[in-house]
Design a protein around this motif. Structure first.
Motif, PDB file in Angstrom:
ATOM      1  N   LEU A  79       0.821  -1.204   0.000  1.00 30.86           N
ATOM      2  CA  LEU A  79       0.000   0.000   0.000  1.00 30.86           C
ATOM      3  C   LEU A  79       0.859   1.261   0.000  1.00 30.86           C
ATOM      4  O   LEU A  79       0.539   2.236  -0.680  1.00 30.86           O
ATOM      5  CB  LEU A  79      -0.954  -0.001   1.194  1.00 30.86           C
ATOM      6  N   GLU A  80       1.955   1.252   0.758  1.00 25.93           N
ATOM      7  CA  GLU A  80       2.867   2.405   0.764  1.00 25.93           C
ATOM      8  C   GLU A  80       3.519   2.593  -0.600  1.00 25.93           C
ATOM      9  O   GLU A  80       3.703   3.724  -1.055  1.00 25.93           O
ATOM     10  CB  GLU A  80       3.917   2.237   1.852  1.00 25.93           C
ATOM     11  N   ALA A  81       3.867   1.485  -1.270  1.00 29.35           N
ATOM     12  CA  ALA A  81       4.459   1.574  -2.608  1.00 29.35           C
ATOM     13  C   ALA A  81       3.443   2.143  -3.598  1.00 29.35           C
ATOM     14  O   ALA A  81       3.786   3.002  -4.419  1.00 29.35           O
ATOM     15  CB  ALA A  81       4.950   0.200  -3.058  1.00 29.35           C
ATOM     16  N   LEU A  82       2.202   1.684  -3.527  1.00 31.45           N
ATOM     17  CA  LEU A  82       1.163   2.215  -4.404  1.00 31.45           C
ATOM     18  C   LEU A  82       0.915   3.695  -4.117  1.00 31.45           C
ATOM     19  O   LEU A  82       0.762   4.497  -5.049  1.00 31.45           O
ATOM     20  CB  LEU A  82      -0.137   1.427  -4.233  1.00 31.45           C
ATOM     21  N   ASP A  83       0.906   4.069  -2.850  1.00 32.07           N
ATOM     22  CA  ASP A  83       0.715   5.466  -2.475  1.00 32.07           C
ATOM     23  C   ASP A  83       1.852   6.335  -3.012  1.00 32.07           C
ATOM     24  O   ASP A  83       1.617   7.440  -3.506  1.00 32.07           O
ATOM     25  CB  ASP A  83       0.597   5.588  -0.958  1.00 32.07           C
ATOM     26  N   GLY A  84       3.077   5.833  -2.928  1.00 28.59           N
ATOM     27  CA  GLY A  84       4.227   6.571  -3.462  1.00 28.59           C
ATOM     28  C   GLY A  84       4.125   6.751  -4.970  1.00 28.59           C
ATOM     29  O   GLY A  84       4.431   7.829  -5.497  1.00 28.59           O
ATOM     30  N   ALA A  85       3.673   5.717  -5.667  1.00 26.65           N
ATOM     31  CA  ALA A  85       3.494   5.807  -7.119  1.00 26.65           C
ATOM     32  C   ALA A  85       2.420   6.830  -7.456  1.00 26.65           C
ATOM     33  O   ALA A  85       2.593   7.656  -8.369  1.00 26.65           O
ATOM     34  CB  ALA A  85       3.144   4.436  -7.693  1.00 26.65           C
ATOM     35  N   ALA A  86       1.310   6.788  -6.726  1.00 26.87           N
ATOM     36  CA  ALA A  86       0.224   7.749  -6.970  1.00 26.87           C
ATOM     37  C   ALA A  86       0.706   9.177  -6.737  1.00 26.87           C
ATOM     38  O   ALA A  86       0.401  10.078  -7.531  1.00 26.87           O
ATOM     39  CB  ALA A  86      -0.966   7.430  -6.074  1.00 26.87           C
ATOM     40  N   ASP A  87       1.465   9.402  -5.673  1.00 30.03           N
ATOM     41  CA  ASP A  87       1.998  10.737  -5.389  1.00 30.03           C
ATOM     42  C   ASP A  87       2.906  11.225  -6.509  1.00 30.03           C
ATOM     43  O   ASP A  87       2.830  12.391  -6.915  1.00 30.03           O
ATOM     44  CB  ASP A  87       2.764  10.747  -4.065  1.00 30.03           C
ATOM     45  N   ALA A  88       3.772  10.342  -7.014  1.00 23.87           N
ATOM     46  CA  ALA A  88       4.692  10.719  -8.090  1.00 23.87           C
ATOM     47  C   ALA A  88       3.928  11.083  -9.360  1.00 23.87           C
ATOM     48  O   ALA A  88       4.252  12.072 -10.038  1.00 23.87           O
ATOM     49  CB  ALA A  88       5.676   9.580  -8.362  1.00 23.87           C
ATOM     50  N   ILE A  89       2.898  10.311  -9.676  1.00 22.75           N
ATOM     51  CA  ILE A  89       2.099  10.583 -10.877  1.00 22.75           C
ATOM     52  C   ILE A  89       1.346  11.898 -10.721  1.00 22.75           C
ATOM     53  O   ILE A  89       1.339  12.742 -11.627  1.00 22.75           O
ATOM     54  CB  ILE A  89       1.139   9.417 -11.167  1.00 22.75           C
ATOM     55  N   GLU A  90       0.713  12.100  -9.565  1.00 27.52           N
ATOM     56  CA  GLU A  90      -0.039  13.324  -9.338  1.00 27.52           C
ATOM     57  C   GLU A  90       0.864  14.554  -9.372  1.00 27.52           C
ATOM     58  O   GLU A  90       0.482  15.616  -9.891  1.00 27.52           O
ATOM     59  CB  GLU A  90      -0.799  13.240  -8.023  1.00 27.52           C
ATOM     60  N   SER A  91       2.073  14.435  -8.858  1.00 24.35           N
ATOM     61  CA  SER A  91       3.044  15.536  -8.899  1.00 24.35           C
ATOM     62  C   SER A  91       3.410  15.876 -10.342  1.00 24.35           C
ATOM     63  O   SER A  91       3.465  17.056 -10.711  1.00 24.35           O
ATOM     64  CB  SER A  91       4.315  15.132  -8.182  1.00 24.35           C
ATOM     65  N   ALA A  92       3.687  14.842 -11.134  1.00 25.32           N
ATOM     66  CA  ALA A  92       4.050  15.067 -12.546  1.00 25.32           C
ATOM     67  C   ALA A  92       2.878  15.692 -13.313  1.00 25.32           C
ATOM     68  O   ALA A  92       3.084  16.580 -14.146  1.00 25.32           O
ATOM     69  CB  ALA A  92       4.469  13.745 -13.182  1.00 25.32           C
ATOM     70  N   LEU A  93       1.666  15.252 -13.019  1.00 23.64           N
ATOM     71  CA  LEU A  93       0.499  15.837 -13.688  1.00 23.64           C
ATOM     72  C   LEU A  93       0.318  17.299 -13.301  1.00 23.64           C
ATOM     73  O   LEU A  93      -0.028  18.123 -14.144  1.00 23.64           O
ATOM     74  CB  LEU A  93      -0.756  15.024 -13.338  1.00 23.64           C
ATOM     75  N   ALA A  94       0.559  17.628 -12.062  1.00 18.52           N
ATOM     76  CA  ALA A  94       0.425  19.003 -11.603  1.00 18.52           C
ATOM     77  C   ALA A  94       1.459  19.924 -12.259  1.00 18.52           C
ATOM     78  O   ALA A  94       1.179  21.104 -12.497  1.00 18.52           O
ATOM     79  CB  ALA A  94       0.547  19.075 -10.086  1.00 18.52           C
ATOM     80  N   ARG A  95       2.637  19.387 -12.536  1.00 17.37           N
ATOM     81  CA  ARG A  95       3.708  20.191 -13.160  1.00 17.37           C
ATOM     82  C   ARG A  95       3.500  20.375 -14.651  1.00 17.37           C
ATOM     83  O   ARG A  95       4.076  21.275 -15.252  1.00 17.37           O
ATOM     84  CB  ARG A  95       5.057  19.529 -12.940  1.00 17.37           C
ATOM     85  N   SER A  96       2.710  19.503 -15.282  1.00 17.42           N
ATOM     86  CA  SER A  96       2.587  19.584 -16.751  1.00 17.42           C
ATOM     87  C   SER A  96       1.465  20.483 -17.195  1.00 17.42           C
ATOM     88  O   SER A  96       0.628  20.909 -16.491  1.00 17.42           O
ATOM     89  CB  SER A  96       2.379  18.195 -17.325  1.00 17.42           C
TER      90      SER A  96
END
Length: 96
Positions: A79-96
Motif C-alpha cells: 500500500l505504501e508503494a502504491l501510495d508513493g506511485a500515486a503521489d509521483a504521478i499526481e506531482s508530474a500531472l500538476a507540473r505539466s
C-alpha cells in the motif's frame, strides 16, 4: 487565427522500482495503463525508473492505483508503494 497543435505532450514520471512492481500487480490494468508501464526505462539513479506517456494515460493509471489502495487488503508495504506511485504521478500531472 492560431493553428492548433496536434503534438502529443509526453509526461515523464519517476518511480522507485518497488513502486513500479506494486503497480504492475494491480489486477485490472487495461491497454492504456500497460503501455505506460511498458515504457519503463532505467534512470541515471539506481533503483529509479522513468515512465513516459500522455496525460490521459497517467490520469487513468492514477485512478486505478487509488482504487487499488482503497479496496486492497494487501500488505502495508504494498500500500505504501502504491501510495508513493500515486503521489509521483499526481506531482508530474500538476507540473505539466
Amino acid at each position: 487565427m492560431a493553428a492548433a497543435s496536434n503534438a502529443k505532450h509526453e509526461i515523464e514520471v519517476e518511480l522507485e522500482s518497488h513502486e513500479l512492481a506494486a503497480v504492475r500487480r494491480i489486477r485490472y490494468l487495461d491497454e492504456i495503463m500497460n503501455e505506460v508501464l511498458d515504457s519503463a526505462r532505467p534512470s541515471d539513479v539506481e533503483g529509479i525508473v522513468v515512465l513516459t506517456g500522455g496525460r490521459y494515460a497517467f490520469e487513468h493509471l492514477a485512478g486505478e492505483i487509488a482504487h487499488a489502495i482503497n479496496t486492497s487488503r494487501g500488505s502495508i508495504a504494498r500500500l505504501e508503494a502504491l501510495d508513493g506511485a500515486a503521489d509521483a504521478i499526481e506531482s508530474a500531472l500538476a507540473r505539466s
